[in-house]
Design an enzyme around this catalytic site. Structure first.
Site, PDB file in Angstrom:
ATOM      1  N   GLY A 360       0.819  -1.199   0.000  1.00  0.00           N
ATOM      2  CA  GLY A 360       0.000   0.000   0.000  1.00  0.00           C
ATOM      3  C   GLY A 360       0.851   1.245   0.000  1.00  0.00           C
ATOM      4  O   GLY A 360       2.065   1.187   0.229  1.00  0.00           O
ATOM      5  N   VAL A 364      -0.293   4.401   5.398  1.00  0.00           N
ATOM      6  CA  VAL A 364      -1.541   3.678   5.674  1.00  0.00           C
ATOM      7  C   VAL A 364      -1.408   2.776   6.898  1.00  0.00           C
ATOM      8  O   VAL A 364      -2.372   2.124   7.290  1.00  0.00           O
ATOM      9  CB  VAL A 364      -1.974   2.847   4.453  1.00  0.00           C
ATOM     10  N   GLY A 365      -0.217   2.707   7.516  1.00  0.00           N
ATOM     11  CA  GLY A 365      -0.067   1.988   8.777  1.00  0.00           C
ATOM     12  C   GLY A 365       0.475   0.578   8.629  1.00  0.00           C
ATOM     13  O   GLY A 365       0.155  -0.287   9.451  1.00  0.00           O
ATOM     14  N   SER A 684      -6.172   2.288 -18.350  1.00  0.00           N
ATOM     15  CA  SER A 684      -7.551   2.512 -17.930  1.00  0.00           C
ATOM     16  C   SER A 684      -8.165   3.767 -18.509  1.00  0.00           C
ATOM     17  O   SER A 684      -9.345   4.017 -18.324  1.00  0.00           O
ATOM     18  CB  SER A 684      -7.621   2.584 -16.396  1.00  0.00           C
ATOM     19  N   LYS A 727     -10.567   4.719  -7.276  1.00  0.00           N
ATOM     20  CA  LYS A 727     -11.184   5.525  -8.321  1.00  0.00           C
ATOM     21  C   LYS A 727     -12.623   5.906  -7.972  1.00  0.00           C
ATOM     22  O   LYS A 727     -13.046   7.047  -8.186  1.00  0.00           O
ATOM     23  CB  LYS A 727     -11.129   4.780  -9.650  1.00  0.00           C
TER      24      LYS A 727
END
Length: 845
Positions: A360, A364-365, A684, A727
């Site tokens: 990640g 975020v830890g 994408s 998204k």
């Protein structure tokens, strides 16, 4: 000042250069450093002459920067200036050669420099009996002086003996003496050479006595030092002998301790046999030898490892769940995996340690989550940072044949952990690199393979060590940075980042309390409403984690602490958005927002950045040309290929879209993604670019509240993409009501918070035709692209005006000469397009 020579008196007028602590004798060449203004003026006057470079050198009685005639001796030396060199600091280095003695007759007025009228002192060159006797005595004394004074070269004695003039002999010897300036000035003022030689003989005898006394003193001191050194050497030898005797006893005691410790540690059979062999070798070695030190160090490392030492696992699943929830908010998948592991451990006594990989963005830890896992399982925690590691020996260690060899970081960390079953965090596993020293990622394959790590072999130990009880946890920012064979050994758990609602909860339940405690604000009431926290999240941070959010909250707490110290009567603070701007300044970021009106050729795409998801506005413009495709905005190769695929799809669907088959040959298509300074790449954006092209070609606006993501093929199929959660969260922040996603990504919608999907329409599509029906503002979307339309004429207006041709367009007729070639752009009064904020990391699809 011109030279003047008085034929009657024999006087001449020359510039004067006063000297400090220096007496210049005739026939003496000496360098001088000149820095005073009047002295520089005197040198300037001398160097300006071409035929006469004489200057009068006289010593000062008093050391002053502005000498007067009373401060300068009247007897000096007439000298010639040989060379002048200007130095960078402004001073001048001048080389002068003394010629004759002279006495000052009077001083001449001149503001620029000191000038004097001098009379030369005639020199007696005849050898008298008195002069001959004095010269012999001076020669003998000078010879003895040169032998004693090591500062003088022996060659100078030969040059002195070759002098035939008694006056020159006296001046040469006087120049070599290190006596007071007053003594030298007295010798300079003596007219008769015999007197000067007699005085020099006296001075030389006195210097010889001093030098002899110094030599005796140095000899006596040297003898004392040598005696003291001899005594110290004897004492050191005795101490060394005593130390060696005691070391032999100490080595014997140490050897006994090693044997006892070997019996106390639960070594493996291989390790026990190896240690006994090393102890046998150590017994036969000299205690102070280098080989003995290497063997002792090896034995110490082997015995220091936690062979068979384990910490008891906490198998209470409910307590572990409470600890994990207490330390971290959300992260449901990771917590479930840990609780599943503990549940199996409670049922099975022996299970191979899991290899978890937390992937990640920063903040975020991931690292703190590993610490919480150690606390929940009751295990020791050890961390190894792999960022920048490029040497395989950092993992496996160095062989003992190398000087200074040590075990690898794995074994060192286990020694630090103190148990054989710790929680072992391998931080930033995607930051390792490879060079000529080996591939550390390949060395980790054995460490992280559950089928092999029970026999992990470190190069230094050369023993099999069981790592199967270790709970390895790895972290990475990007999964692409981890080699595929290494990924195969690990269970990858993605941490996509926190939603806006999760950030609000984390700030309210964790960060505010922690920062208030850290800043000493527990005695006051600090109220930060949800509205202010949302402003903090959106306006002052742009990240997937909460690290920057915690820094901004800490900044608010610092401001409050300062104001509280200024006025302790106020004990309650409410941080409103207005006060937030006062404390932290204007907001630094703005999230991507939808357009205010439906625009032609403007489409909302969705992208994933290092800070999470964001809106990616795509603009398409059609201008008259020759079929060229222009792509701007610093697009990557994959995104450029998506644009090419979109063009091919449009050409294949031209009749159904109402376009001429050769429409592309008369028009240039320009695709632009704002924020051109930031690299963008990923597949994408395929359907986003294609929708913008169709909108610009057909002059049909795109719904402003629609965003889309998906990869396009040449046949118009929509393929799945990654990062759907980020998204959709970005679309929710931007006020988007409809999101078009690939049909194969429908399974990923269960990871989206229900409160986000509740206010949003998600349309799953499998073909580009479905995308156009949803995105374009057409009267009857269900019938769009069902039947072929009338082709649009893309000829130039001048060509259509010549034929006067009229063409059917949609459900009305219009003059073809009035159809513009360029795409429709917003009117001048329309607000400018919003500029979305992106990180400088490349966007990924």
């Amino acid at each position: 000042m011109p030279d003047r020579y008085d034929q009657t008196t024999g006087s001449k007028c020359v510039p004067l250069l006063p000297l400090r602590d220096t007496v210049v004798f005739p026939h003496m060449v000496v360098p001088l450093f000149v820095g005073r203004e009047k002295s520089l003026g005197a040198l300037g006057e001398v160097t300006s002459r071409a035929d006469n470079r004489e200057i009068f050198l006289s010593a000062q009685r008093v050391q002053t920067d502005e000498p007067t005639p009373e401060d300068i001796y009247s007897v000096g030396t007439l000298a010639n200036v040989i060379q002048v060199l200007r130095l960078p600091d402004g001073t001048v280095k001048v080389l002068v050669e003394g010629k004759r003695r002279a006495v000052v007759r009077r001083y001449v007025d001149d503001e620029r420099f000191l000038a004097v009228e001098v009379d030369e002192i005639p020199e007696d060159t005849e050898w008298s009996a008195e002069a001959e006797a004095a010269a012999r005595e001076a020669h003998a004394a000078f010879a003895s002086f040169v032998k004693l004074d090591k500062r003088l070269a022996s060659e100078i004695l030969a040059s002195v003996r070759s002098i035939e003039n008694p006056g020159d002999l006296a001046d040469t010897i006087a120049a070599q003496l290190q006596v007071k300036m007053s003594e030298k000035q007295a010798i300079l003022e003596m007219v008769r050479p015999a007197d000067r030689l007699a005085r020099l003989a006296e001075l030389l005898r006195a210097e010889i006595e001093v030098l002899q006394a110094e030599r005796k003193l140095r000899s006596r001191v040297r003898r004392q030092v040598e005696k003291r050194q001899e005594e110290q050497m004897l004492g050191a030898e005795m101490e060394q002998a005593q130390r060696e005797a005691s070391e032999r006893d100490e080595f014997k005691n140490e050897f006994v301790e090693l044997e006892e410790k070997t019996g106390q540690v639960e070594l493996s059979k291989e390790a026990t046999a190896r240690i006994k062999k090393e102890l046998k070798k150590l017994r036969l070695m000299a205690p102070m030898s280098a080989e003995a030190a290497v063997v002792r160090n090896y034995i110490d490392w082997v015995l220091a490892l936690p062979w068979g030492k384990r910490t008891e696992d906490k198998l209470d699943v409910a307590e572990a769940e409470r600890i994990l929830d207490q330390d971290h908010f959300g992260l449901k998948k990771v917590k479930e995996r840990i609780l599943e592991y503990l549940a199996v451990q409670a049922l099975v006594h022996k299970q191979k340690g899991p290899i978890l990989c937390l992937v990640g963005p920063p903040g975020v830890g991931k690292t703190s989550l590993a610490q919480s896992i150690a606390r929940a399982t009751g295990r020791n925690f050890v961390r190894l940072a792999l960022g920048g590691v490029r040497d395989e020996a950092e993992i496996r260690g160095h062989r003992r044949t190398y000087i200074g060899a040590l075990p690898g970081k794995i074994i060192q960390s286990l020694k630090k952990a103190g148990s054989s079953n710790p929680v072992f965090l391998l931080d930033e596993v995607d930051k390792m690199s490879t060079d000529f020293r080996g591939d550390p990622a390949a060395a980790l394959l054995e460490v992280l393979d559950p089928e092999q790590n029970h026999t992990f072999c470190d190069h230094y130990l050369d023993l099999d060590y069981d790592l199967s009880d270790v709970m390895f946890i790895t972290t990475a920012n990007y999964l692409q940075g981890i080699p595929v064979p290494l990924q195969d050994r690990m269970e990858v758990i993605p941490l996509a980042g926190y939603t806006e609602f999760e950030k609000l909860a984390i700030a309210q339940q964790y960060l505010l309390r922690k920062q208030q405690r850290d800043h000493g604000l527990e005695a006051i009431t600090l109220d930060v409403p949800e509205e202010s926290l949302r402003v903090l999240i959106h306006g002052y941070t742009k990240e997937a984690g909460v690290r920057s959010l915690e820094r901004e909250i800490a900044g608010v707490c610092r401001k409050v602490a300062r104001e509280y110290l200024a006025d302790r009567s106020v004990t309650a603070w409410k941080i409103t958005p207005k006060r937030l701007a006062k404390y932290l300044g204007s907001p630094r970021y703005r999230q991507g927002r939808q357009e205010e009106n439906d625009e032609v050729g403007v489409t909302n795409g969705l992208a994933v950045t290092a800070h999470g998801g964001d809106l990616l506005v795509t603009e398409v413009s059609i201008v008259a040309g020759k079929g060229k495709l222009v792509l701007t905005g610093q697009l990557g190769e994959v995104m450029q290929e998506s644009a090419q695929a979109a063009i091919s799809y449009l050409r294949s669907r031209a009749p159904s879209l109402g376009l001429d088959r050769d429409f592309y040959s008369r028009a240039d298509i320009h695709v632009h993604l704002p924020e051109g300074a930031i690299p963008k790449d990923g597949p994408s954006a395929g359907i986003t670019i294609c929708t913008g092209m169709v909108s610009a070609l057909l002059r049909l606006p795109v719904h402003r509240d629609v965003a889309m993501t998906g990869e396009i093929t040449l046949r118009g199929r929509v393929l799945p993409i990654g990062g759907l959660k980020e998204k959709i969260l970005a679309a929710h922040r931007g006020g988007i009501k409809t999101v078009i996603v690939p049909r194969e990504n429908s399974k990923d919608l269960r990871d989206i918070p229900k409160r986000v999907l509740k206010n949003m329409r998600v349309v799953a599509v499998g073909h580009m035709d479905e995308v156009l029906r949803v995105a374009l503002a057409v009267p009857n979307p269900a019938e769009f692209l069902k039947e072929p339309s009338v082709p649009v004429d893309w000829r130039l207006p001048s060509e259509r005006r010549e034929t006067g041709e009229r063409r059917e367009t949609g459900d009305r007729r219009e003059d073809a000469s009035q159809i513009p070639v360029a795409s429709v752009v917003p009117p001048a009064s329309a607000p400018p397009l919003p500029q979305a904020e992106f990180s400088r990391a490349p966007r990924r699809g």
